[in-house]
Design a protein around this motif. Structure first.
Motif, mmCIF file in Angstrom:
data_model
loop_
_atom_site.group_PDB
_atom_site.id
_atom_site.type_symbol
_atom_site.label_atom_id
_atom_site.label_comp_id
_atom_site.label_asym_id
_atom_site.label_seq_id
_atom_site.Cartn_x
_atom_site.Cartn_y
_atom_site.Cartn_z
ATOM 1 N N SER A 550 -28.582 34.568 1.687
ATOM 2 C CA SER A 550 -28.715 35.764 0.913
ATOM 3 C C SER A 550 -28.608 35.453 -0.503
ATOM 4 O O SER A 550 -29.432 36.041 -1.350
ATOM 5 C CB SER A 550 -27.177 36.297 1.089
ATOM 6 O OG SER A 550 -26.972 37.231 0.229
ATOM 7 N N GLU A 551 -28.248 34.264 -0.995
ATOM 8 C CA GLU A 551 -28.504 34.091 -2.252
ATOM 9 C C GLU A 551 -29.699 33.509 -2.528
ATOM 10 O O GLU A 551 -30.445 33.670 -3.623
ATOM 11 C CB GLU A 551 -27.307 32.633 -2.615
ATOM 12 C CG GLU A 551 -25.902 32.988 -2.748
ATOM 13 C CD GLU A 551 -25.118 31.775 -3.048
ATOM 14 O OE1 GLU A 551 -25.523 30.594 -3.110
ATOM 15 O OE2 GLU A 551 -23.960 32.015 -3.139
ATOM 16 N N LYS A 552 -30.605 32.860 -1.533
ATOM 17 C CA LYS A 552 -31.811 32.613 -1.757
ATOM 18 C C LYS A 552 -32.721 33.819 -1.678
ATOM 19 O O LYS A 552 -33.672 33.961 -2.479
ATOM 20 C CB LYS A 552 -32.286 31.491 -0.425
ATOM 21 C CG LYS A 552 -33.568 31.019 -0.799
ATOM 22 C CD LYS A 552 -33.758 30.310 0.653
ATOM 23 C CE LYS A 552 -35.302 29.792 0.558
ATOM 24 N NZ LYS A 552 -35.687 28.925 1.739
ATOM 25 N N GLN A 553 -32.232 34.557 -1.077
ATOM 26 C CA GLN A 553 -33.263 36.014 -1.032
ATOM 27 C C GLN A 553 -32.918 36.685 -2.309
ATOM 28 O O GLN A 553 -33.589 37.259 -2.923
ATOM 29 C CB GLN A 553 -32.708 36.881 -0.093
ATOM 30 C CG GLN A 553 -33.149 36.369 1.625
ATOM 31 C CD GLN A 553 -32.674 37.344 2.613
ATOM 32 O OE1 GLN A 553 -31.998 38.129 2.533
ATOM 33 N NE2 GLN A 553 -32.928 36.776 3.822
ATOM 34 N N ASP A 554 -31.792 36.753 -2.759
ATOM 35 C CA ASP A 554 -31.468 37.303 -4.148
ATOM 36 C C ASP A 554 -32.393 36.525 -5.069
ATOM 37 O O ASP A 554 -32.841 37.201 -6.124
ATOM 38 C CB ASP A 554 -29.859 37.310 -4.309
ATOM 39 C CG ASP A 554 -29.076 38.151 -3.453
ATOM 40 O OD1 ASP A 554 -29.762 39.117 -2.890
ATOM 41 O OD2 ASP A 554 -27.936 38.087 -3.206
ATOM 42 N N LYS A 555 -32.121 35.420 -5.184
ATOM 43 C CA LYS A 555 -32.962 34.595 -5.965
ATOM 44 C C LYS A 555 -34.382 34.993 -5.928
ATOM 45 O O LYS A 555 -35.084 35.187 -7.129
ATOM 46 C CB LYS A 555 -32.698 33.069 -5.883
ATOM 47 C CG LYS A 555 -33.108 32.286 -6.969
ATOM 48 C CD LYS A 555 -32.913 30.834 -6.732
ATOM 49 C CE LYS A 555 -33.393 29.874 -7.834
ATOM 50 N NZ LYS A 555 -33.374 28.479 -7.682
ATOM 51 N N GLU A 556 -34.926 34.889 -4.756
ATOM 52 C CA GLU A 556 -36.362 35.316 -4.764
ATOM 53 C C GLU A 556 -36.773 36.625 -4.941
ATOM 54 O O GLU A 556 -37.812 37.085 -5.942
ATOM 55 C CB GLU A 556 -36.903 35.032 -3.223
ATOM 56 C CG GLU A 556 -36.793 33.627 -2.729
ATOM 57 C CD GLU A 556 -37.387 33.613 -1.369
ATOM 58 O OE1 GLU A 556 -37.308 34.704 -0.616
ATOM 59 O OE2 GLU A 556 -37.289 32.353 -0.797
ATOM 60 N N ARG A 557 -36.015 37.766 -4.935
ATOM 61 C CA ARG A 557 -36.039 38.906 -5.114
ATOM 62 C C ARG A 557 -35.830 39.128 -6.884
ATOM 63 O O ARG A 557 -36.647 39.790 -7.255
ATOM 64 C CB ARG A 557 -34.814 40.002 -4.650
ATOM 65 C CG ARG A 557 -34.968 41.204 -5.058
ATOM 66 C CD ARG A 557 -34.065 42.363 -4.205
ATOM 67 N NE ARG A 557 -32.762 41.621 -4.539
ATOM 68 C CZ ARG A 557 -31.978 41.866 -5.456
ATOM 69 N NH1 ARG A 557 -32.131 42.618 -6.609
ATOM 70 N NH2 ARG A 557 -30.605 41.370 -5.904
ATOM 71 N N LYS A 558 -34.856 38.457 -7.448
ATOM 72 C CA LYS A 558 -34.765 38.491 -9.012
ATOM 73 C C LYS A 558 -36.083 37.709 -9.459
ATOM 74 O O LYS A 558 -36.510 38.299 -10.765
ATOM 75 C CB LYS A 558 -33.379 37.581 -9.264
ATOM 76 C CG LYS A 558 -32.278 38.513 -9.075
ATOM 77 C CD LYS A 558 -30.995 37.690 -9.350
ATOM 78 C CE LYS A 558 -29.822 38.531 -9.016
ATOM 79 N NZ LYS A 558 -28.567 37.712 -9.341
ATOM 80 N N GLU A 559 -36.603 36.719 -9.087
ATOM 81 C CA GLU A 559 -37.687 36.121 -9.576
ATOM 82 C C GLU A 559 -39.070 36.838 -9.366
ATOM 83 O O GLU A 559 -39.708 36.832 -10.412
ATOM 84 C CB GLU A 559 -37.881 34.704 -8.901
ATOM 85 C CG GLU A 559 -37.048 33.638 -9.053
ATOM 86 C CD GLU A 559 -37.166 32.223 -8.284
ATOM 87 O OE1 GLU A 559 -38.069 32.261 -7.418
ATOM 88 O OE2 GLU A 559 -36.590 31.188 -8.574
ATOM 89 N N LYS A 560 -39.145 37.714 -8.202
ATOM 90 C CA LYS A 560 -40.164 38.614 -8.070
ATOM 91 C C LYS A 560 -40.108 39.724 -9.103
ATOM 92 O O LYS A 560 -40.978 40.181 -9.647
ATOM 93 C CB LYS A 560 -40.299 39.189 -6.687
ATOM 94 C CG LYS A 560 -41.421 39.892 -6.338
ATOM 95 C CD LYS A 560 -41.317 40.307 -4.860
ATOM 96 C CE LYS A 560 -42.497 41.176 -4.499
ATOM 97 N NZ LYS A 560 -42.543 41.704 -2.906
ATOM 98 N N LYS A 562 -38.527 39.717 -12.009
ATOM 99 C CA LYS A 562 -38.892 39.136 -13.191
ATOM 100 C C LYS A 562 -40.458 38.721 -13.453
ATOM 101 O O LYS A 562 -40.752 39.058 -14.442
ATOM 102 C CB LYS A 562 -38.011 37.710 -13.356
ATOM 103 C CG LYS A 562 -38.267 37.124 -14.731
ATOM 104 C CD LYS A 562 -37.243 35.894 -14.920
ATOM 105 C CE LYS A 562 -37.422 35.170 -16.254
ATOM 106 N NZ LYS A 562 -36.776 34.010 -16.103
#
Length: 612
Positions: A550-560, A562
């Motif tokens: 979940s943290e990885k997905q959140d990180k990818e979503r936030k990076e996207k 951004k």
């Protein structure tokens, strides 16, 4: 026996550091009508731990605050007392003859002699001497430069049928064929552990002068015969020194991998622990700072508790082919103790059909139990497990099961089955300083606390709290407690406190008399706790993985998001830049048109006509 130290603060201890002072051990005879110390053993500094020899109770070893070890031999004092008694008796006989001669020669003084007690003065002297408590000084004190660099925290005698070589390998001693069935003096050895990260092995034989010491006219120095450094990198080492010894012991190195694959616990270890190890690798040393230890059922393996609250299984020596050939079994003791796994399997087989039960009975229950214990001891994973916040105060093997251990530290205690955690007690109201198993009941554990109280736990009654809680014993902190080693005194508990007081307690009968099938019930309890903790760890690992994903997905979503925001920002900047350029061009055109109009008007005013 009680070791007495001076009760002082840390600042006071710093002030008197490197100054000589006397510490004592008091030996008590509880069967004596007048309860008083029978013997006093002295040492040049505080005694942190001491142990009696398992067979010869006249030999006592101790560990000192300075890191040195010391040995007392009561035989020397007793022999000296016998010599003094013989000399005194001969002197008394000689005096008696002299007095008889004087009496016959001098009849005038015959009325002055008490015929009923003619040697009353000597008897009074004897009584005065008997009232004096004998004080025994150490027989040997280790050389401080070759001793531990920190205080000795625990001692263990090596088993009667083995010793360690200067190379660190175990050697078997065939004591069965000896007249007395025991070691010789030069074969008696013990080990000491300290927070400096080493285990030192000592023998009790008087040291001999080396050539260098003889030239310098120095006394012989008592130094360890072998030193073992406790390092984390050695945890994964094989206990067998070569393949031949493994083959003789019928040990398959792949059995560990198979066992790990079958156990879901070992498939996915707690990633939090792994992360902690990686994160702390820069701050923690690779040395294991041991504080307490006890034997495991397997020869050459110890169970160690550390100053950092860690629990681990450690191979302190290697097993070679010669040792396997000479010794009948690799199990440390042949006592009639069983394992929890064997009891559970035995129960399952008893519930199965009779044909299978008969086949199992043909193999022999004792042999099956030993094979099960040996297998589990060998494949037990040597690793570090941290469950306590502070240093481990005590670590003990159960007197009823060969695969169950108790570790005590901070505000709780833990129960282990080899390398598997089975039970963690709730937090206590005060800091736990010591604890022990009940010698008669497998379900009873007694803990001593810093506030001077003790708790009695009955795990078959309740596990969320002690059955007898906060029982007041002392006004100061309890320092240690131990049950009487006599088989007919299982209800006698000795308790020592920080003021140097010794108390003898009698445990209530309901905590002494075992229940019917209590061993089997405790084996089932441990198995249920193991399944419960395994389930919790499994769910924790699943939750951890889900959290990481979940943290990885959140990180990818936030990076996207951004990245999209940066692209949109860049497009807006480009658009604004184009608009500014257009505005500037439009402004230039307006200024150019204005200039042309002004020029035409200026020429018209001057009457200048444009050339065509």
């Amino acid at each position: 026996a009680v070791s007495c130290i001076e009760n002082m603060s840390f600042d006071d201890r710093v002030n008197i550091m490197n100054k000589s002072r006397i510490s004592t051990i008091l030996l008590w005879n509880l069967s004596h009508i007048l309860l008083k110390a029978q013997t006093i053993l002295t040492a040049p500094t505080d005694i942190f731990v001491f142990k009696f020899h398992p067979k010869n109770k006249n030999i006592i070893i101790g560990g000192l605050e300075t890191g040195q070890v010391v040995i007392w031999d009561l035989n020397d004092y007793q022999n000296q007392q016998k010599i003094n008694s013989i000399n005194k008796q001969s002197k008394n006989n000689k005096t008696e003859k002299d007095r008889d001669t004087e009496t016959n020669d001098d009849d005038e003084n015959i009325e002055d002699i008490n015929v009923d007690d003619p040697f009353e003065i000597f008897d009074n002297d004897d009584d005065n001497e008997d009232d004096k408590i004998p004080v025994i000084e150490p027989k040997m004190l280790s050389f401080i430069e070759k001793s531990h660099t920190k205080s000795v925290t625990d001692l263990l005698w090596l088993p009667q049928d083995m010793m360690i070589k200067p190379t660190g390998e175990l050697k078997h001693i065939d004591i069965k064929n000896r007249p007395k069935g025991s070691k010789m003096t030069n074969e008696e050895q013990f080990m000491s552990i300290s927070g400096d990260g080493t285990i030192l092995f000592w023998d009790i034989q008087s040291p001999k002068q080396t050539e260098k010491e003889r030239k310098k006219n120095e006394p012989a120095k008592w130094i360890p015969i072998y030193m073992k450094k406790l390092e984390r990198k050695d945890l994964k080492d094989n206990i067998f020194i070569d393949k031949e010894s493994m083959d003789l012991a019928n040990y398959d190195p792949h059995s560990l991998e198979v066992a790990e694959n079958e156990d879901e616990d070992n498939d996915t270890k707690s990633e939090e622990i792994a992360d902690e190890k990686h994160n702390d690798s820069g701050s923690l040393s690779e040395v294991i700072f041991g504080s307490k230890f006890c034997y495991s059922p397997l020869c050459g393996k110890l169970v160690i508790g550390t100053e950092l609250g860690e629990y681990c299984l450690y191979n302190f020596s290697k097993i070679n082919r010669e040792f396997v050939e000479e010794r009948e079994s690799l199990l440390l003791s042949q006592e009639n103790k069983t394992t929890t796994t064997y009891l559970l399997k035995q129960q399952q087989h008893s519930e199965s059909n009779k044909d299978e039960k008969k086949e199992l009975e043909k193999l022999g229950d004792n042999d099956k139990d030993k094979n099960e214990l040996l297998k589990n001891s060998i494949i037990a994973c040597n690793d570090i497990y941290k469950q306590h916040f502070y240093d481990i105060k005590s670590i003990q093997i159960s007197p009823h099961f060969s695969d169950i251990y108790l570790s005590i530290g901070d505000w709780r205690f833990c129960i282990w089955r080899n390398d598997k955690l089975l039970f963690i007690s709730p937090y206590s109201s005060s800091y736990i300083v010591d604890g022990c198993w009940s010698p008669s009941r497998p379900a009873v554990i007694i803990t001593a606390k810093y506030d001077g109280t003790i708790d009695i736990w009955d795990l078959l009654d309740q596990t969320h709290s002690a059955v007898a809680k906060n029982s007041p014993i002392s006004s100061t902190s309890i320092s240690s407690l131990i049950f009487s080693p006599k088989m007919n005194a299982n209800n006698i508990l000795a308790v020592g406190d920080n003021d140097g007081n010794l108390r003898i307690l009698q445990i209530p009968r309901n905590f002494v008399i075992p229940l019917n099938n209590e061993k089997l019930m405790m084996a089932q309890f441990y198995q249920k706790e193991y399944i419960r903790i395994k389930f919790i760890n499994k769910r924790y690992n699943i939750h951890k993985i889900e959290t990481i994903e979940s943290e990885k997905q959140d990180k990818e979503r936030k990076e996207k998001e951004k990245e999209e925001m940066e692209q949109q920002k860049e497009m807006n900047e480009n658009k604004n830049e184009m608009n500014e350029i257009e505005k500037e061009q439009e402004m230039d055109d307006k200024l150019e048109a204005k200039y042309e109009n002004m020029l035409i008007a200026f020429k018209k005013q001057l009457g200048i006509k444009d050339a065509k």
